[in-house]
Design a protein around this motif. Sequence first.
Motif, mmCIF file in Angstrom:
data_model
loop_
_atom_site.group_PDB
_atom_site.id
_atom_site.type_symbol
_atom_site.label_atom_id
_atom_site.label_comp_id
_atom_site.label_asym_id
_atom_site.label_seq_id
_atom_site.Cartn_x
_atom_site.Cartn_y
_atom_site.Cartn_z
ATOM 1 N N THR A 1 0.849 -1.183 0.000
ATOM 2 C CA THR A 1 0.000 0.000 0.000
ATOM 3 C C THR A 1 0.886 1.235 0.000
ATOM 4 O OG1 THR A 1 -1.694 -1.175 1.266
ATOM 5 C CG2 THR A 1 -1.817 1.227 1.233
ATOM 6 N N LEU A 2 0.683 2.102 -0.975
ATOM 7 C CA LEU A 2 1.479 3.323 -1.082
ATOM 8 C C LEU A 2 0.853 4.488 -0.319
ATOM 9 C CD1 LEU A 2 2.453 3.119 -4.862
ATOM 10 C CD2 LEU A 2 3.803 2.429 -2.871
ATOM 11 N N GLY A 3 -0.458 4.418 -0.091
ATOM 12 C CA GLY A 3 -1.111 5.476 0.679
ATOM 13 C C GLY A 3 -2.421 5.904 0.073
ATOM 14 N N VAL A 4 -3.119 6.782 0.789
ATOM 15 C CA VAL A 4 -4.408 7.271 0.337
ATOM 16 C C VAL A 4 -4.218 8.162 -0.894
ATOM 17 C CG1 VAL A 4 -4.442 9.364 1.762
ATOM 18 C CG2 VAL A 4 -6.592 8.231 1.175
ATOM 19 N N HIS A 5 -5.198 8.145 -1.793
ATOM 20 C CA HIS A 5 -5.140 8.972 -2.999
ATOM 21 C C HIS A 5 -6.396 9.829 -3.058
ATOM 22 C CE1 HIS A 5 -4.202 10.387 -6.951
ATOM 23 N NE2 HIS A 5 -5.297 9.868 -7.475
ATOM 24 N N ASP A 6 -6.241 11.143 -2.912
ATOM 25 C CA ASP A 6 -7.388 12.061 -2.947
ATOM 26 C C ASP A 6 -7.275 13.066 -4.088
ATOM 27 O OD1 ASP A 6 -5.396 13.719 -2.062
ATOM 28 O OD2 ASP A 6 -6.380 14.283 -0.181
ATOM 29 N N PHE A 7 -6.574 12.673 -5.146
ATOM 30 C CA PHE A 7 -6.420 13.523 -6.334
ATOM 31 C C PHE A 7 -5.851 14.897 -5.949
ATOM 32 C CE2 PHE A 7 -9.465 10.303 -7.439
ATOM 33 C CZ PHE A 7 -9.189 9.985 -8.750
ATOM 34 N N GLY A 8 -4.765 14.853 -5.178
ATOM 35 C CA GLY A 8 -4.082 16.078 -4.792
ATOM 36 C C GLY A 8 -4.912 16.996 -3.929
ATOM 37 N N GLY A 9 -5.826 16.417 -3.128
ATOM 38 C CA GLY A 9 -6.675 17.209 -2.255
ATOM 39 C C GLY A 9 -7.951 17.709 -2.901
ATOM 40 N N ARG A 10 -8.143 17.441 -4.197
ATOM 41 C CA ARG A 10 -9.338 17.927 -4.889
ATOM 42 C C ARG A 10 -10.586 17.107 -4.571
ATOM 43 N NH1 ARG A 10 -8.805 21.396 -9.276
ATOM 44 N NH2 ARG A 10 -6.666 22.059 -9.735
ATOM 45 N N LEU A 11 -10.416 15.829 -4.249
ATOM 46 C CA LEU A 11 -11.569 14.973 -3.957
ATOM 47 C C LEU A 11 -12.025 15.215 -2.528
ATOM 48 C CD1 LEU A 11 -13.460 12.737 -5.013
ATOM 49 C CD2 LEU A 11 -11.831 11.062 -4.076
ATOM 50 N N THR A 12 -13.278 15.569 -2.352
ATOM 51 C CA THR A 12 -13.813 15.878 -1.023
ATOM 52 C C THR A 12 -15.003 15.006 -0.663
ATOM 53 O OG1 THR A 12 -15.212 17.635 -1.923
ATOM 54 C CG2 THR A 12 -13.015 18.263 -1.121
ATOM 55 N N THR A 13 -15.285 13.979 -1.472
ATOM 56 C CA THR A 13 -16.318 13.001 -1.156
ATOM 57 C C THR A 13 -15.695 11.615 -1.230
ATOM 58 O OG1 THR A 13 -17.089 12.488 -3.408
ATOM 59 C CG2 THR A 13 -17.957 14.497 -2.377
ATOM 60 N N ALA A 14 -16.466 10.628 -0.814
ATOM 61 C CA ALA A 14 -16.059 9.253 -1.080
ATOM 62 C C ALA A 14 -16.065 9.003 -2.589
ATOM 63 C CB ALA A 14 -17.004 8.296 -0.370
ATOM 64 N N MET A 15 -15.527 7.853 -2.983
ATOM 65 C CA MET A 15 -15.446 7.505 -4.402
ATOM 66 C C MET A 15 -16.079 6.141 -4.616
ATOM 67 S SD MET A 15 -12.038 7.139 -6.787
ATOM 68 C CE MET A 15 -12.107 6.507 -8.466
ATOM 69 N N THR A 16 -16.952 6.028 -5.596
ATOM 70 C CA THR A 16 -17.541 4.749 -5.906
ATOM 71 C C THR A 16 -16.470 3.690 -6.175
ATOM 72 O OG1 THR A 16 -18.963 3.539 -7.458
ATOM 73 C CG2 THR A 16 -17.706 5.346 -8.356
ATOM 74 N N ALA A 17 -16.821 2.430 -5.922
ATOM 75 C CA ALA A 17 -15.930 1.326 -6.273
ATOM 76 C C ALA A 17 -16.068 0.913 -7.736
ATOM 77 C CB ALA A 17 -16.212 0.129 -5.373
ATOM 78 N N HIS A 18 -16.961 1.602 -8.485
ATOM 79 C CA HIS A 18 -17.189 1.245 -9.887
ATOM 80 C C HIS A 18 -17.017 2.446 -10.809
ATOM 81 C CE1 HIS A 18 -18.386 -2.906 -9.329
ATOM 82 N NE2 HIS A 18 -19.029 -2.516 -8.241
ATOM 83 N N PRO A 19 -15.815 3.043 -10.834
ATOM 84 C CA PRO A 19 -15.565 4.099 -11.815
ATOM 85 C C PRO A 19 -15.548 3.515 -13.218
ATOM 86 C CG PRO A 19 -13.519 3.441 -10.780
ATOM 87 C CD PRO A 19 -14.602 2.689 -10.066
ATOM 88 N N LYS A 20 -15.743 4.378 -14.214
ATOM 89 C CA LYS A 20 -15.739 3.959 -15.612
ATOM 90 C C LYS A 20 -14.691 4.768 -16.372
ATOM 91 C CE LYS A 20 -19.758 1.950 -14.646
ATOM 92 N NZ LYS A 20 -19.846 0.532 -14.288
ATOM 93 N N THR A 21 -13.830 4.077 -17.097
ATOM 94 C CA THR A 21 -12.858 4.738 -17.951
ATOM 95 C C THR A 21 -13.392 4.787 -19.373
ATOM 96 O OG1 THR A 21 -11.001 3.990 -16.591
ATOM 97 C CG2 THR A 21 -10.504 4.708 -18.835
ATOM 98 N N CYS A 22 -13.478 5.983 -19.926
ATOM 99 C CA CYS A 22 -13.921 6.123 -21.316
ATOM 100 C C CYS A 22 -12.798 5.656 -22.235
ATOM 101 C CB CYS A 22 -14.277 7.575 -21.612
ATOM 102 S SG CYS A 22 -14.688 7.867 -23.357
ATOM 103 N N PRO A 23 -13.040 4.657 -23.085
ATOM 104 C CA PRO A 23 -11.964 4.169 -23.943
ATOM 105 C C PRO A 23 -11.551 5.151 -25.030
ATOM 106 C CG PRO A 23 -14.023 3.068 -24.475
ATOM 107 C CD PRO A 23 -14.284 3.888 -23.257
ATOM 108 N N THR A 24 -12.375 6.163 -25.298
ATOM 109 C CA THR A 24 -12.062 7.150 -26.327
ATOM 110 C C THR A 24 -11.220 8.294 -25.777
ATOM 111 O OG1 THR A 24 -14.121 6.623 -27.487
ATOM 112 C CG2 THR A 24 -13.043 8.710 -28.038
#
Length: 434
Positions: free
Chosen positions: A132-155
């Motif tokens: 485990t490298l540590g918590v990731h909050d997108f450089g402090g920008r994320l201020t809510t929880a994050m779903t376990a089912h993100p979607k990556t747009c292939p385009t």
Amino acid sequence: MPHLAGNFAPVTDELTAYDLPVTGAIPPELSGWYLRNGPNPKDADSPHWFFGDGMVHGVRLDGGRAVSYRNRWVRTSTFTDGVRVRGENGQRDLTAGAANTHVVRHAGRTLALVESSFPYEIDCRPGHELETLGVHDFGGRLTTAMTAHPKTCPTTGELHFFGYGGITPPYLTYHRADAAGELVISRPIDVPGHTMMHDFHLTARHVVFMDLPVVFNRNRPGMPYGWEPEYGARLGVLRRDDPYGEVRWLPIDPCYVFHALNAHDDGDQRIVLYVSRYAEYGDNVPAFLWRWTLDLASGTVTEEQLDDHFTEFPRVDDRLAGQEARFGYAASGLSLGADRNPGALLRYDLHTGAVARHDFGPGRIPGEAAFAPADDRPGGPGWLITYVYDATTDTSDLVVLDAEDISADPVATVPLPQRVPYGFHGNWIPDPVS
């Protein structure tokens, strides 16, 4: 308790083993990790299956070999410091969580996810130990929880996700990170209550949220979410090119959905969604594959059951996420809380309705299968990779199937050095192309 017995029971040791035996042949094109996350309480006790500490089980494949197996707990602040909800400032502590539900790759980071808190980054570079490298909050920008089912747009390479929960509004926030991993959009969405929103849908032009009647009540003992059909059920449609614009809500029959198979636009005014749908939320309620067709011109949804097999953990070739995919895959035999024989993986032809099946035999139960591509053609040939538990021997295997001939004998079977408890989700994480 059932969620601590049989193959739901946690394992107690973190192991590393090398040069695993193989029956059959590992495809030489497969170089990377198969990683799968799931609950494994470190003290061998938890009040619900959903609450155990996250443990990632990984098998590394390379050069036609099963190079190694590792299992590692995700070292969240809950794991290291104990369960807590509030931080020193009295605010909700979003570093505290089990990180036990999924493991995904985006912008060079491998993230262990649970929907109640921030992601945790783990190290799956060749030669590393899934630390485990540590918590990731997108450089402090994320201020809510994050779903376990993100979607990556292939385009575009963008990562779309949301956060839900909290005692006060907004109960839902939509987020988007660009292909480089920078969080660029966080938009609150007005919903009337705090519902358990486990998954959502992405198409080339839309994001679709599922506001379904499993509602939070802090006074409910044990699992704080319960079935309240009077809340109603609806689908919220947001245009990707207008992320701060109107969310249009379309009513559907009350139901619950943990997991979406895929979604795509069908012309300018229709959206097609595939889901594993429960008639209600509760123990021993089966899920079946359904199709929802949203007609944006009329504001109506057509709901159709496509199959009578109990199925969960649906997947597609992720390179077709949000686009029309002809084939989808799902597990039959393992429910969210009980194992049901016989265990099988199913391949759905979403164009013809045909269903192909791989039965693993008495007492052998597969988990979710991840698709690993054989070449660079989305929707082309590839393999399905999963862990399979054998109740007769209390052991687990890694199994590789030909996704185009799912009924055939496994391409490869790798006996593992310890049992892999039933878990949730994972991915094939290929090595970076040099």
